[in-house]
Design a protein around this motif. Structure first.
Motif, PDB file in Angstrom:
ATOM      1  N   SER A  90      73.364  40.302  98.067  1.00  0.00           N
ATOM      2  CA  SER A  90      72.516  39.247  98.609  1.00  0.00           C
ATOM      3  C   SER A  90      73.352  38.094  99.137  1.00  0.00           C
ATOM      4  O   SER A  90      73.085  37.545 100.208  1.00  0.00           O
ATOM      5  N   ALA A  91      74.399  37.717  98.390  1.00  0.00           N
ATOM      6  CA  ALA A  91      75.279  36.624  98.810  1.00  0.00           C
ATOM      7  C   ALA A  91      76.063  37.000 100.073  1.00  0.00           C
ATOM      8  O   ALA A  91      76.244  36.164 100.967  1.00  0.00           O
ATOM      9  N   GLU A  92      76.505  38.246 100.133  1.00  0.00           N
ATOM     10  CA  GLU A  92      77.244  38.709 101.318  1.00  0.00           C
ATOM     11  C   GLU A  92      76.398  38.583 102.580  1.00  0.00           C
ATOM     12  O   GLU A  92      76.912  38.283 103.654  1.00  0.00           O
ATOM     13  N   GLU A  93      75.099  38.820 102.441  1.00  0.00           N
ATOM     14  CA  GLU A  93      74.191  38.785 103.585  1.00  0.00           C
ATOM     15  C   GLU A  93      73.561  37.406 103.792  1.00  0.00           C
ATOM     16  O   GLU A  93      72.764  37.222 104.709  1.00  0.00           O
ATOM     17  N   HIS A  94      73.923  36.446 102.913  1.00  0.00           N
ATOM     18  CA  HIS A  94      73.338  35.099 102.977  1.00  0.00           C
ATOM     19  C   HIS A  94      71.800  35.201 102.978  1.00  0.00           C
ATOM     20  O   HIS A  94      71.120  34.518 103.734  1.00  0.00           O
ATOM     21  N   PHE A  95      71.310  36.069 102.099  1.00  0.00           N
ATOM     22  CA  PHE A  95      69.877  36.342 102.047  1.00  0.00           C
ATOM     23  C   PHE A  95      69.144  35.241 101.299  1.00  0.00           C
ATOM     24  O   PHE A  95      69.580  34.782 100.239  1.00  0.00           O
ATOM     25  N   SER A  96      68.012  34.822 101.836  1.00  0.00           N
ATOM     26  CA  SER A  96      67.167  33.822 101.198  1.00  0.00           C
ATOM     27  C   SER A  96      65.786  34.435 100.976  1.00  0.00           C
ATOM     28  O   SER A  96      65.132  34.858 101.940  1.00  0.00           O
ATOM     29  N   LEU A  97      65.356  34.501  99.710  1.00  0.00           N
ATOM     30  CA  LEU A  97      64.079  35.117  99.384  1.00  0.00           C
ATOM     31  C   LEU A  97      62.933  34.232  99.886  1.00  0.00           C
ATOM     32  O   LEU A  97      62.796  33.082  99.447  1.00  0.00           O
ATOM     33  N   PRO A  98      62.133  34.744 100.828  1.00  0.00           N
ATOM     34  CA  PRO A  98      61.048  33.921 101.379  1.00  0.00           C
ATOM     35  C   PRO A  98      59.993  33.576 100.338  1.00  0.00           C
ATOM     36  O   PRO A  98      59.537  32.448 100.246  1.00  0.00           O
ATOM     37  N   GLU A  99      59.592  34.546  99.550  1.00  0.00           N
ATOM     38  CA  GLU A  99      58.643  34.359  98.457  1.00  0.00           C
ATOM     39  C   GLU A  99      58.665  35.604  97.583  1.00  0.00           C
ATOM     40  O   GLU A  99      59.102  36.670  98.011  1.00  0.00           O
ATOM     41  N   ARG A 100      58.210  35.460  96.358  1.00  0.00           N
ATOM     42  CA  ARG A 100      58.214  36.612  95.460  1.00  0.00           C
ATOM     43  C   ARG A 100      57.185  37.629  95.921  1.00  0.00           C
ATOM     44  O   ARG A 100      56.034  37.287  96.200  1.00  0.00           O
TER      45      ARG A 100
END
Length: 264
Positions: A90-100
């Protein structure tokens, strides 16, 4: 028989088998090799058969029923995704969870043929994996994630959600999930509470201790089902009782007669 191979697991059962603890603490991709796997999260129920592939979500209540075939045992293959791996990806892709995500505890991905071919290919590496090859296991975990996200990019919202559950409506949760056979600390965790806070909030809402409430609620449902013609042997596990003798004992203690007498 169940052999753990780091995060790749090969299971085999020759009799019908139910999981005792019905709490899923990990994300996993699984394929049925033979027999049947029935999954039930309290809302959705599905039977998976030979060649079917499904994803199981972390921090869920889920009932498993593994059934062997007529001439073969139940066999399955699973890849577990640990939190560290998912956090790093997730960190490698700079992923941000929009919502659960609000999805079932399990997701059918059998339509993705490449996932089936991938899982089948793992059977060819069984000897290496059984000999604890961590490098190969990690490589296959990453490969599985690439294939999953290639099939459905929105699955990142499911797998990259590795945070602890947040505080939710306790009353609604318990009324929906009282029949799951899990310990109180599991219920507390899933409602976003410490065990002490869970017990305190529970008694404020229901006016009774959680263990006593769970027992009475399960027995009330059992009484209703028995009156409808169900047999004790068919319902006690589904209502969260670990064995038939204990169910019969507490039922008789509560209602003054054994479950079998209610059918007469």
């Amino acid at each position: 028989m169940s052999e753990s191979i780091d995060y790749i697991n090969y299971s085999c059962y020759f009799t019908v088998f139910r999981e005792g603890e019905q709490f899923v603490s990990y994300n996993a991709l699984s394929m049925v090799i033979s027999g049947e796997m029935e999954l039930n999260d309290g809302v959705h129920r599905k039977i998976f058969r030979k060649g079917d592939v499904y994803l199981v979500r972390k921090n869920q209540l889920l009932k498993f029923l593994k059934k062997p075939g007529e001439e073969v045992g139940f066999k399955s293959l699973s890849i577990r995704f640990d939190d560290d791996l998912l956090k790093n990806k997730s960190a490698e892709e700079h992923f941000s969870l929009p919502e659960r995500p609000k999805t079932p505890a399990f997701i059918n991905v059998s339509e993705a043929k490449h996932l089936k071919y991938f899982m089948e290919s793992l059977l060819q590496y069984q000897d290496l994996l059984e000999n604890k090859s961590p490098e190969l296991a990690l490589l296959k975990q990453k490969e599985a994630l690439i294939l999953l996200f290639g099939h459905d990019p929105s699955l990142k919202n499911v797998l990259y959600d590795i945070s602890d559950p947040y505080k939710i409506d306790l009353e609604g949760f318990m009324l929906k999930n009282y029949h799951f056979n899990v310990k109180l600390d599991r219920f507390a965790y899933l409602t976003g509470r410490s065990l002490a806070t869970f017990k305190r909030d529970f008694e404020k809402i229901f006016g009774i201790a959680p263990r006593k409430w769970l027992l009475e609620k399960r027995l009330q449902e059992a009484y209703y089902l028995l009156e409808k013609g169900k047999k004790a042997t068919d319902i006690y596990l589904d209502l969260g009782f670990e064995d038939l003798s204990h169910f019969s004992f507490v039922f008789k203690k509560q209602y003054g007669l054994p479950p079998s007498k209610l059918l007469l």
